[in-house]
Scaffold this motif. Structure first.
Motif, PDB file in Angstrom:
ATOM      1  N   THR A 214       0.813  -1.179   0.349  1.00 24.79           N
ATOM      2  CA  THR A 214       0.162  -0.294  -0.142  1.00 24.79           C
ATOM      3  C   THR A 214       0.239   1.425   0.249  1.00 24.79           C
ATOM      4  O   THR A 214       0.799   2.316  -0.530  1.00 24.79           O
ATOM      5  N   LEU A 215       2.302   0.845   0.865  1.00 25.69           N
ATOM      6  CA  LEU A 215       3.120   2.296   0.482  1.00 25.69           C
ATOM      7  C   LEU A 215       3.785   2.590  -0.996  1.00 25.69           C
ATOM      8  O   LEU A 215       3.824   4.162  -1.057  1.00 25.69           O
ATOM      9  N   SER A 216       3.666   1.659  -1.079  1.00 29.81           N
ATOM     10  CA  SER A 216       3.943   1.467  -2.833  1.00 29.81           C
ATOM     11  C   SER A 216       3.193   2.325  -3.715  1.00 29.81           C
ATOM     12  O   SER A 216       3.923   3.155  -4.592  1.00 29.81           O
ATOM     13  N   LEU A 217       2.081   1.991  -3.626  1.00 26.06           N
ATOM     14  CA  LEU A 217       1.046   2.387  -3.889  1.00 26.06           C
ATOM     15  C   LEU A 217       1.066   4.012  -3.906  1.00 26.06           C
ATOM     16  O   LEU A 217       0.435   4.830  -4.835  1.00 26.06           O
ATOM     17  N   ASN A 218       0.891   3.963  -2.987  1.00 24.79           N
ATOM     18  CA  ASN A 218       0.704   5.490  -2.337  1.00 24.79           C
ATOM     19  C   ASN A 218       2.234   6.688  -3.157  1.00 24.79           C
ATOM     20  O   ASN A 218       1.729   7.398  -2.920  1.00 24.79           O
ATOM     21  N   LEU A 219       2.811   5.953  -3.098  1.00 22.42           N
ATOM     22  CA  LEU A 219       4.010   6.744  -3.815  1.00 22.42           C
ATOM     23  C   LEU A 219       3.791   7.140  -5.166  1.00 22.42           C
ATOM     24  O   LEU A 219       3.395   8.752  -5.821  1.00 22.42           O
ATOM     25  N   ILE A 220       3.596   6.188  -6.194  1.00 24.32           N
ATOM     26  CA  ILE A 220       2.947   6.708  -7.524  1.00 24.32           C
ATOM     27  C   ILE A 220       1.647   7.679  -7.461  1.00 24.32           C
ATOM     28  O   ILE A 220       1.052   7.955  -8.085  1.00 24.32           O
ATOM     29  N   LEU A 221       0.158   6.956  -6.518  1.00 20.16           N
ATOM     30  CA  LEU A 221      -0.738   7.011  -6.410  1.00 20.16           C
ATOM     31  C   LEU A 221      -0.802   8.250  -6.110  1.00 20.16           C
ATOM     32  O   LEU A 221      -1.625   9.291  -6.692  1.00 20.16           O
ATOM     33  N   GLY A 222      -0.769   8.628  -4.856  1.00 16.23           N
ATOM     34  CA  GLY A 222      -0.684   8.916  -3.551  1.00 16.23           C
ATOM     35  C   GLY A 222      -0.179  10.466  -3.933  1.00 16.23           C
ATOM     36  O   GLY A 222      -0.647  11.779  -4.071  1.00 16.23           O
ATOM     37  N   TYR A 223       1.153  10.567  -4.307  1.00 15.61           N
ATOM     38  CA  TYR A 223       1.477  11.417  -4.010  1.00 15.61           C
ATOM     39  C   TYR A 223       2.344  12.277  -5.786  1.00 15.61           C
ATOM     40  O   TYR A 223       2.360  13.651  -5.974  1.00 15.61           O
ATOM     41  N   THR A 224       2.112  11.286  -6.813  1.00 12.48           N
ATOM     42  CA  THR A 224       2.653  11.476  -7.693  1.00 12.48           C
ATOM     43  C   THR A 224       1.353  11.675  -8.940  1.00 12.48           C
ATOM     44  O   THR A 224       1.000  12.184  -9.813  1.00 12.48           O
ATOM     45  N   GLY A 225       0.217  10.903  -8.544  1.00 13.21           N
ATOM     46  CA  GLY A 225      -1.389  10.970  -8.751  1.00 13.21           C
ATOM     47  C   GLY A 225      -1.570   9.951  -9.553  1.00 13.21           C
ATOM     48  O   GLY A 225      -2.512  10.729 -10.929  1.00 13.21           O
ATOM     49  N   GLN A 226      -0.512   8.957  -9.761  1.00 11.14           N
ATOM     50  CA  GLN A 226      -1.124   8.416 -11.253  1.00 11.14           C
ATOM     51  C   GLN A 226      -1.882   7.185 -10.252  1.00 11.14           C
ATOM     52  O   GLN A 226      -1.058   6.390 -10.046  1.00 11.14           O
ATOM     53  N   ALA A 227      -3.088   6.762 -11.280  1.00  8.57           N
ATOM     54  CA  ALA A 227      -3.820   5.567 -10.211  1.00  8.57           C
ATOM     55  C   ALA A 227      -2.776   4.197 -11.145  1.00  8.57           C
ATOM     56  O   ALA A 227      -3.790   3.324 -11.663  1.00  8.57           O
ATOM     57  N   SER A 228      -1.883   3.705 -10.372  1.00  5.30           N
ATOM     58  CA  SER A 228      -2.146   1.790 -11.005  1.00  5.30           C
ATOM     59  C   SER A 228      -3.426   0.817 -10.436  1.00  5.30           C
ATOM     60  O   SER A 228      -2.905   0.979  -8.844  1.00  5.30           O
ATOM     61  N   LEU A 229      -3.826  -0.335 -11.770  1.00  2.00           N
ATOM     62  CA  LEU A 229      -4.712  -1.323 -10.981  1.00  2.00           C
ATOM     63  C   LEU A 229      -3.394  -2.305 -11.420  1.00  2.00           C
ATOM     64  O   LEU A 229      -3.396  -2.943 -12.032  1.00  2.00           O
ATOM     65  N   ALA A 230      -1.987  -2.146 -11.586  1.00  2.50           N
ATOM     66  CA  ALA A 230      -1.680  -3.703 -12.095  1.00  2.50           C
ATOM     67  C   ALA A 230      -0.399  -3.969 -11.197  1.00  2.50           C
ATOM     68  O   ALA A 230      -0.178  -4.623 -10.602  1.00  2.50           O
ATOM     69  N   HIS A 231      -0.710  -3.158  -9.828  1.00  3.31           N
ATOM     70  CA  HIS A 231      -0.137  -3.415  -8.141  1.00  3.31           C
ATOM     71  C   HIS A 231      -0.547  -4.521  -8.253  1.00  3.31           C
ATOM     72  O   HIS A 231       0.430  -4.764  -7.913  1.00  3.31           O
ATOM     73  N   GLY A 232      -1.489  -5.029  -8.153  1.00 11.30           N
ATOM     74  CA  GLY A 232      -1.442  -6.491  -8.078  1.00 11.30           C
ATOM     75  C   GLY A 232      -0.701  -7.719  -8.283  1.00 11.30           C
ATOM     76  O   GLY A 232       0.453  -8.328  -8.267  1.00 11.30           O
ATOM     77  N   ALA A 233      -0.884  -6.975  -9.594  1.00  6.07           N
ATOM     78  CA  ALA A 233       0.274  -8.458 -10.731  1.00  6.07           C
ATOM     79  C   ALA A 233       1.502  -7.997  -9.768  1.00  6.07           C
ATOM     80  O   ALA A 233       2.591  -9.178 -10.083  1.00  6.07           O
ATOM     81  N   LEU A 234       1.921  -6.757 -10.172  1.00  8.44           N
ATOM     82  CA  LEU A 234       3.239  -6.558  -9.765  1.00  8.44           C
ATOM     83  C   LEU A 234       4.415  -6.975  -8.216  1.00  8.44           C
ATOM     84  O   LEU A 234       4.374  -7.508  -8.255  1.00  8.44           O
TER      85      LEU A 234
ATOM     86  N   SER B 222      -4.735  -5.610  -6.563  1.00  4.31           N
ATOM     87  CA  SER B 222      -5.037  -4.423  -7.494  1.00  4.31           C
ATOM     88  C   SER B 222      -5.759  -3.119  -6.391  1.00  4.31           C
ATOM     89  O   SER B 222      -4.923  -2.654  -6.044  1.00  4.31           O
ATOM     90  N   PHE B 223      -6.882  -4.022  -7.057  1.00  6.49           N
ATOM     91  CA  PHE B 223      -8.053  -3.557  -5.879  1.00  6.49           C
ATOM     92  C   PHE B 223      -7.936  -3.531  -4.229  1.00  6.49           C
ATOM     93  O   PHE B 223      -8.260  -2.008  -3.734  1.00  6.49           O
ATOM     94  N   TYR B 224      -7.769  -4.104  -4.096  1.00  2.56           N
ATOM     95  CA  TYR B 224      -7.865  -4.336  -2.416  1.00  2.56           C
ATOM     96  C   TYR B 224      -6.463  -3.339  -2.027  1.00  2.56           C
ATOM     97  O   TYR B 224      -6.563  -2.853  -1.341  1.00  2.56           O
ATOM     98  N   ILE B 225      -5.704  -3.216  -2.618  1.00  2.50           N
ATOM     99  CA  ILE B 225      -4.002  -2.359  -2.434  1.00  2.50           C
ATOM    100  C   ILE B 225      -5.035  -1.326  -2.701  1.00  2.50           C
ATOM    101  O   ILE B 225      -4.793   0.034  -1.298  1.00  2.50           O
ATOM    102  N   LEU B 226      -5.828  -0.286  -3.285  1.00  6.14           N
ATOM    103  CA  LEU B 226      -6.455   0.770  -4.009  1.00  6.14           C
ATOM    104  C   LEU B 226      -6.883   0.535  -3.178  1.00  6.14           C
ATOM    105  O   LEU B 226      -7.130   2.516  -2.187  1.00  6.14           O
ATOM    106  N   ILE B 227      -7.997  -0.088  -2.352  1.00  7.69           N
ATOM    107  CA  ILE B 227      -8.753   0.423  -0.919  1.00  7.69           C
ATOM    108  C   ILE B 227      -8.285   0.689  -0.303  1.00  7.69           C
ATOM    109  O   ILE B 227      -9.101   1.144   0.970  1.00  7.69           O
ATOM    110  N   PHE B 228      -7.100  -0.372   0.552  1.00  3.83           N
ATOM    111  CA  PHE B 228      -6.481   0.354   1.590  1.00  3.83           C
ATOM    112  C   PHE B 228      -5.930   1.034   1.342  1.00  3.83           C
ATOM    113  O   PHE B 228      -5.948   2.036   2.992  1.00  3.83           O
ATOM    114  N   LEU B 229      -4.890   1.737   0.537  1.00  2.06           N
ATOM    115  CA  LEU B 229      -4.835   2.264   0.263  1.00  2.06           C
ATOM    116  C   LEU B 229      -5.655   4.588   0.678  1.00  2.06           C
ATOM    117  O   LEU B 229      -5.738   5.742   1.576  1.00  2.06           O
TER     118      LEU B 229
END
Lengths: 324, 285
Positions: free
Chosen positions: A42-62, A236-243
């Motif tokens: 979730t912290l990793s998604l936070n960097l790209i979505l929270g701070y850079t503003g790009q919602a990645s939905l590939a993070h589950g796969a990654l 990916s949805f889970y990580i997004l929801i957590f964040l």
């Protein structure tokens, strides 16, 4: 004053985290270990979505790619643990680079959709290429001698989480973090000031992928084995929801969101009412809609707003008293 | 040659389904600037409603068709009112995330009530043969039905007052509200039309495939792929992109492999974006 309060609270929290394996059941230790791995993701998604503003939905796969890379390197290649772990993170970052190159050309929701498409492709690949993933039987992940104990794994994941937090804090407070945030708030303006937005977004995405690879490796390590479902887009949805429920663009939000919700998710499963396992997604969907409408900054962002509001109210009253 | 022609017909029929769903998405994006990610799940709800009407209530297919379109039009306005209207003016990504919440709700609800795949019977259960092409009558119904609906939609938007009002909102929301067009009414209407189109696609397709809770997820991704390929918000792009993708997919399944049948669309998307990031036609940015 506030600085001391913060330091003391942090100290107590760390002490509590360190004491957990000795004061609670084995089952809870396992759940918390997994929850902390999700917190890293979730912290990793936070960097790209929270701070850079790009919602990645590939993070589950990654996350799944990181987990498989670690499992395959440690088991089939037979690499030493201390080599396999960073290499797995680097492989995830490299795959992230390959995914980011075409997908970061698109903006807003279309980036989310393209990355979601990538997620579906990755799942199909892991589901079909049995030589790579081991199919349903899965891939065994060896646990090194010093991580055989449950509590040892707990401390190891806790250490990784703290390290991730420290690095994230460093990035966010640095000039690079400001550049990320400038793209989030106004990409055209950022371009006008001489920032190469594509390259900056790519950098943010690749760093983010490195950490989601770490999260995947931690999940694989704790579980001891893997199957292709770890690459599904639901994750990916889970990580997004957590964040989002925890609070994007804060450092405590992702941790609170991931650990709290993962625990809640597991608790709901444990209650064991028939059918509730399916209906918890319904519950999450509803929470997501309500949070995004009424508290778009998540729990931490909302609490912070409330705190500022209360403080200004209090200060306002004080000045009024002076005036009277 | 006849194998190729048969695949072509299947491709056009797949494309018809894609166009109907992608047109709804394009309408909602082009006019309201909303990425309605739960559109595929409205399609899924339409298919289940058809099952309820045909199998449980025993209503004729064609009457059920109309009821489904009307009911889903209402459902579309409800979604607009409860989920998207409170989010108007917020960043794009927030509406997209609310839509993810909505798909979790809809899919779980349906799976909780009826987890098994269902099927409905075909209204005309015949096989047609023409110039070496053998096809089920339902495939022809899908193709013709889609063409009729596309033409009706174009006529509605270009020729009626209400359609002109919709175009006005798409071009300039503030200007439209200044001349007395109610943006709230137009967005409800847009959702009604788009969701009714998705319901029509579902009703036309249902006799050819199983009805399952997952049927919306893959379709919506492909519909978004079409919208991006065609150029965001371009109706022409959605129509051309939809048929193109249907044909590419049918050919890829026939000549390459069917194990990856859902992946071709995404591969096409990535290739096209790498060459032309704005899509085939210039839509709205």
């Amino acid at each position: 004053m506030a600085k001391y309060v913060k330091a003391i609270a942090l100290f107590i929290l760390l002490g509590l985290a360190a004491a957990i394996p000795w004061i609670t059941s084995k089952y809870n230790v396992r759940i918390l270990t997994l929850a902390m791995a999700w917190a890293i993701a979730t912290l990793s998604l936070n960097l790209i979505l929270g701070y850079t503003g790009q919602a990645s939905l590939a993070h589950g796969a990654l996350m799944g790619i990181g987990a498989y890379a670690f499992g395959i390197l440690a088991q089939r290649v037979g690499l030493n643990f201390w080599l396999a772990l960073p290499l797995a993170c680097l492989i995830t970052a490299f795959i992230g680079l390959l995914i980011g190159l075409p997908s970061l050309r698109t903006k807003g929701p279309y980036f989310a959709i393209v990355t979601l498409c990538f997620n579906v492709i990755v799942y199909k690949v892991f589901d079909n290429w049995k030589w790579l993933s081991g199919g349903i039987q899965g891939q065994v992940v060896p646990q090194p001698v010093f991580l055989q104990q449950r509590w040892a794994r707990y401390y190891f994941v806790l250490g990784c989480l703290i390290l991730t937090l420290i690095i994230m804090r460093f990035i966010v407070k640095s000039l690079l973090g400001v550049t990320f945030m400038s793209i989030r708030s106004n990409e055209n303006l950022a371009e006008a000031t001489g920032i190469n937005s594509f390259r900056t977004k790519l950098l943010s995405f690749v760093v983010s992928c490195f950490f989601v690879g770490l999260a995947g490796s931690m999940l694989a390590l704790e579980n001891g084995q893997l199957d292709p479902t770890i690459t599904m887009h639901l994750n990916s949805f889970y990580i997004l929801i957590f964040l989002l429920i925890g609070g994007a663009a804060t450092l405590s939000g992702p941790v609170i969101g991931a650990v709290g919700l993962y625990w809640l998710l597991d608790y709901m499963k444990k209650i064991g009412i028939k059918g509730i396992e399916e209906f918890r997604y319904l519950f999450f969907g509803l929470i997501l809609i309500v949070v995004i409408i009424y508290m778009p900054r998540g729990l931490v962002g909302g609490a912070r707003q409330f705190w500022d509001w209360a403080k200004s109210k209090y200060k306002g009253r004080k000045t009024q008293e002076v005036l009277e | 040659m006849s194998f190729f022609l048969n695949q072509l017909v299947i491709g056009i029929q797949l494309g018809s389904q894609y166009v109907m769903v992608a047109l709804g998405l394009t309408l909602i994006f082009g006019i309201l600037d909303i990425s309605h990610f739960a559109h595929g799940h409205m399609y899924m709800i339409g298919a289940y409603l058809l099952y309820i009407l045909m199998v449980l209530a025993g209503i004729n297919y064609w009457i059920a068709f109309l009821i489904c379109m009307a009911a889903l039009a209402v459902a579309g306005t409800v979604v607009e009112r409860t989920v998207y209207r409170p989010l108007r003016g917020q960043p794009h990504i927030n509406t997209f995330i609310a839509a993810i919440g909505l798909i979790l709700v809809l899919e779980t609800l349906v799976r909780g009530i009826q987890p098994n795949a269902l099927s409905v019977s075909k209204p005309i259960d015949r096989t047609l043969e023409f110039a070496g092409i053998t096809m089920e009558a339902q495939r022809l119904i899908v193709i013709v039905g889609a063409i009729v609906l596309i033409i009706l939609l174009q006529l509605f938007i270009k020729r009626t007052r209400l359609g002109t009002a919709i175009e006005a909102v798409a071009q300039d929301r503030e200007g439209a509200s200044l001349v007395g067009i109610s943006v709230n009414r137009i967005s409800a209407l847009t959702f009604a039309i788009a969701t009714a189109l998705a319901a029509a696609a579902a009703v036309l397709m249902a006799p050819l495939a199983f009805i399952s809770p997952e049927m919306g997820s893959v379709l919506i991704l492909k519909a978004f792929v079409i919208v991006v390929i065609g150029g965001l918000g371009s109706m022409k792009g959605a129509i051309v992109g939809g048929y193109l993708l249907g044909i590419i997919e049918a050919m890829a399944i026939a000549y390459i492999s069917s194990a990856y049948k859902d992946v071709f669309a995404f591969a096409v998307l990535i290739i096209i974006l790498a060459i032309r990031p704005t899509g085939l036609f210039r839509g709205r940015d």
